[in-house]
Scaffold this motif. Structure first.
Motif, PDB file in Angstrom:
ATOM      1  N   TYR A  43      19.454  46.127  -7.699  1.00  0.00           N
ATOM      2  CA  TYR A  43      19.727  47.404  -8.361  1.00  0.00           C
ATOM      3  C   TYR A  43      18.615  48.412  -8.081  1.00  0.00           C
ATOM      4  N   ALA A  44      17.365  47.960  -8.216  1.00  0.00           N
ATOM      5  CA  ALA A  44      16.225  48.856  -7.968  1.00  0.00           C
ATOM      6  C   ALA A  44      16.206  49.325  -6.528  1.00  0.00           C
ATOM      7  N   ARG A  45      16.562  48.432  -5.607  1.00  0.00           N
ATOM      8  CA  ARG A  45      16.577  48.782  -4.179  1.00  0.00           C
ATOM      9  C   ARG A  45      17.663  49.807  -3.871  1.00  0.00           C
ATOM     10  N   LEU A  46      18.838  49.636  -4.470  1.00  0.00           N
ATOM     11  CA  LEU A  46      19.950  50.544  -4.212  1.00  0.00           C
ATOM     12  C   LEU A  46      19.739  51.913  -4.837  1.00  0.00           C
ATOM     13  N   MET A  47      18.967  51.975  -5.915  1.00  0.00           N
ATOM     14  CA  MET A  47      18.745  53.236  -6.612  1.00  0.00           C
ATOM     15  C   MET A  47      17.704  54.117  -5.934  1.00  0.00           C
ATOM     16  N   LYS A  48      16.998  53.563  -4.958  1.00  0.00           N
ATOM     17  CA  LYS A  48      15.946  54.339  -4.291  1.00  0.00           C
ATOM     18  C   LYS A  48      16.541  55.196  -3.180  1.00  0.00           C
ATOM     19  N   ALA A  53      12.257  54.350   0.441  1.00  0.00           N
ATOM     20  CA  ALA A  53      12.221  52.896   0.457  1.00  0.00           C
ATOM     21  C   ALA A  53      11.711  52.378   1.791  1.00  0.00           C
ATOM     22  N   MET A  54      12.124  53.009   2.879  1.00  0.00           N
ATOM     23  CA  MET A  54      11.687  52.566   4.209  1.00  0.00           C
ATOM     24  C   MET A  54      10.225  52.889   4.446  1.00  0.00           C
ATOM     25  N   PRO A  61       8.101  46.492  -4.432  1.00  0.00           N
ATOM     26  CA  PRO A  61       8.254  45.467  -5.472  1.00  0.00           C
ATOM     27  C   PRO A  61       9.685  44.946  -5.591  1.00  0.00           C
ATOM     28  N   ALA A  62      10.685  45.792  -5.291  1.00  0.00           N
ATOM     29  CA  ALA A  62      12.079  45.358  -5.380  1.00  0.00           C
ATOM     30  C   ALA A  62      12.367  44.239  -4.386  1.00  0.00           C
ATOM     31  N   LEU A  63      11.855  44.364  -3.166  1.00  0.00           N
ATOM     32  CA  LEU A  63      12.052  43.316  -2.161  1.00  0.00           C
ATOM     33  C   LEU A  63      11.353  42.026  -2.571  1.00  0.00           C
ATOM     34  N   LEU A  64      10.163  42.159  -3.139  1.00  0.00           N
ATOM     35  CA  LEU A  64       9.429  40.986  -3.607  1.00  0.00           C
ATOM     36  C   LEU A  64      10.207  40.279  -4.706  1.00  0.00           C
ATOM     37  N   LEU A  65      10.788  41.047  -5.610  1.00  0.00           N
ATOM     38  CA  LEU A  65      11.574  40.492  -6.702  1.00  0.00           C
ATOM     39  C   LEU A  65      12.802  39.753  -6.168  1.00  0.00           C
ATOM     40  N   ILE A  66      13.472  40.334  -5.164  1.00  0.00           N
ATOM     41  CA  ILE A  66      14.644  39.701  -4.566  1.00  0.00           C
ATOM     42  C   ILE A  66      14.262  38.398  -3.873  1.00  0.00           C
ATOM     43  N   ALA A  67      13.183  38.423  -3.102  1.00  0.00           N
ATOM     44  CA  ALA A  67      12.752  37.236  -2.357  1.00  0.00           C
ATOM     45  C   ALA A  67      12.394  36.083  -3.292  1.00  0.00           C
ATOM     46  N   GLU A 125      -6.163  46.612   2.456  1.00  0.00           N
ATOM     47  CA  GLU A 125      -5.247  47.353   3.341  1.00  0.00           C
ATOM     48  C   GLU A 125      -3.900  47.570   2.671  1.00  0.00           C
ATOM     49  N   VAL A 126      -3.386  46.529   2.006  1.00  0.00           N
ATOM     50  CA  VAL A 126      -2.103  46.641   1.301  1.00  0.00           C
ATOM     51  C   VAL A 126      -2.206  47.649   0.151  1.00  0.00           C
ATOM     52  N   ILE A 127      -3.317  47.596  -0.591  1.00  0.00           N
ATOM     53  CA  ILE A 127      -3.511  48.520  -1.715  1.00  0.00           C
ATOM     54  C   ILE A 127      -3.622  49.964  -1.226  1.00  0.00           C
ATOM     55  N   LYS A 128      -4.347  50.170  -0.124  1.00  0.00           N
ATOM     56  CA  LYS A 128      -4.473  51.522   0.424  1.00  0.00           C
ATOM     57  C   LYS A 128      -3.127  52.053   0.885  1.00  0.00           C
ATOM     58  N   ASN A 129      -2.324  51.188   1.493  1.00  0.00           N
ATOM     59  CA  ASN A 129      -0.988  51.588   1.924  1.00  0.00           C
ATOM     60  C   ASN A 129      -0.124  51.953   0.720  1.00  0.00           C
ATOM     61  N   ALA A 130      -0.282  51.186  -0.365  1.00  0.00           N
ATOM     62  CA  ALA A 130       0.465  51.485  -1.590  1.00  0.00           C
ATOM     63  C   ALA A 130       0.014  52.813  -2.186  1.00  0.00           C
ATOM     64  N   ILE A 131      -1.289  53.089  -2.141  1.00  0.00           N
ATOM     65  CA  ILE A 131      -1.821  54.351  -2.670  1.00  0.00           C
ATOM     66  C   ILE A 131      -1.263  55.543  -1.892  1.00  0.00           C
ATOM     67  N   VAL A 132      -1.164  55.416  -0.581  1.00  0.00           N
ATOM     68  CA  VAL A 132      -0.624  56.496   0.264  1.00  0.00           C
ATOM     69  C   VAL A 132       0.803  56.844  -0.162  1.00  0.00           C
ATOM     70  N   HIS A 133       1.598  55.814  -0.529  1.00  0.00           N
ATOM     71  CA  HIS A 133       3.007  56.025  -0.877  1.00  0.00           C
ATOM     72  C   HIS A 133       3.242  56.036  -2.387  1.00  0.00           C
ATOM     73  N   TYR A 134       2.205  56.327  -3.147  1.00  0.00           N
ATOM     74  CA  TYR A 134       2.264  56.268  -4.609  1.00  0.00           C
ATOM     75  C   TYR A 134       3.398  57.100  -5.192  1.00  0.00           C
ATOM     76  N   ARG A 135       3.555  58.329  -4.719  1.00  0.00           N
ATOM     77  CA  ARG A 135       4.583  59.222  -5.263  1.00  0.00           C
ATOM     78  C   ARG A 135       5.953  59.047  -4.580  1.00  0.00           C
ATOM     79  N   ASP A 136       6.026  58.189  -3.566  1.00  0.00           N
ATOM     80  CA  ASP A 136       7.282  58.031  -2.835  1.00  0.00           C
ATOM     81  C   ASP A 136       8.226  57.035  -3.488  1.00  0.00           C
ATOM     82  N   ASP A 137       7.698  56.154  -4.318  1.00  0.00           N
ATOM     83  CA  ASP A 137       8.487  55.055  -4.860  1.00  0.00           C
ATOM     84  C   ASP A 137       8.112  54.850  -6.324  1.00  0.00           C
ATOM     85  N   LEU A 138       9.062  55.059  -7.229  1.00  0.00           N
ATOM     86  CA  LEU A 138       8.779  54.966  -8.664  1.00  0.00           C
ATOM     87  C   LEU A 138       8.380  53.551  -9.076  1.00  0.00           C
ATOM     88  N   ASP A 139       9.024  52.531  -8.468  1.00  0.00           N
ATOM     89  CA  ASP A 139       8.663  51.145  -8.788  1.00  0.00           C
ATOM     90  C   ASP A 139       7.226  50.848  -8.378  1.00  0.00           C
TER      91      ASP A 139
END
Length: 202
Positions: A43-48, A53-54, A61-67, A125-139
């Motif tokens: 649901y979270a993935r489809l709502m983005k 999302a890409m 986090p939605a992909l992690l939850l699904i996996a 590196e993962v955290i920095k990548n997440a910071i860059v996309h902070y406003r792109d993904d509400l989850d």
């Protein structure tokens, strides 16, 4: 008399009803939880928005939850049906999966300890990548805010990591109202303060 002799001669065929139904109950419980996790993740993935999302696919986090939900579903399915039907194959698959999960966690812990510098660099590196996309993904935004509040931290290494985000950096090109600031989850508030703003100044 014959029934007693047969039972005593084959002790390994006896399965305790208490163990059987406890195993069935807990596996059913986690089976339902896994289905809920997958449903929420999908649901979270489809709502983005597709582009958002890409953009942060590696830290979604939605992909992690699904996996995690799918893996948990498969393992608990073997345990649930195997315990109810007393199916040796499914119970063996269940025990092998649990053993593999344990060994993988143990191996990850050992590798993380031995190669702590590389592991720390990869996490940064993962955290920095997440910071860059902070406003792109509400989850992702909610996940970062939760982490910063719970661990009383700001950024991966320091608050300066937020200068990599286009909305929070101090460059002259940045016309955002959040310029030269950090998210509210970085800020310190006293207990009697009410409404929190979306950001605070550095």
């Amino acid at each position: 008399m014959a029934r007693r002799a047969a039972t005593s001669g084959d002790d390994f065929s006896f399965v305790s009803p208490v163990v059987k139904y406890l195993l069935f109950f807990f596996n059913t419980l986690f089976w339902v939880i896994s289905m809920v996790m997958v449903a929420i993740g999908v649901y979270a993935r489809l709502m983005k928005h597709a582009e958002a999302a890409m953009a942060c696919l590696a830290v979604d986090p939605a992909l992690l939850l699904i996996a995690v939900g799918v893996l948990m579903f498969l393992i608990t399915f073997c345990g649930c049906i195997g315990s109810l039907r007393e199916n040796i194959c499914l119970l063996q698959a269940f025990s092998i999966c649990l053993t593999l999960v344990f060994l993988l966690q143990l191996a990850a812990g050992i590798v993380g300890f031995v190669f702590s510098d590389k592991a720390r660099g990869k996490v940064s590196e993962v955290i920095k990548n997440a910071i860059v996309h902070y406003r792109d993904d509400l989850d992702l935004q909610n996940l970062i805010d939760f982490g910063q509040r719970e661990f009383n931290c700001c950024g991966g290494i320091s608050y300066k990591d937020w200068s990599q985000n286009i909305y929070f950096n101090c460059t002259s090109e940045n016309r955002s109202g959040e310029r030269c600031s950090v998210p509210y989850s970085c800020c310190l508030y006293s207990e009697d303060e009410g409404l929190q703003e979306s950001h605070c100044a550095i």
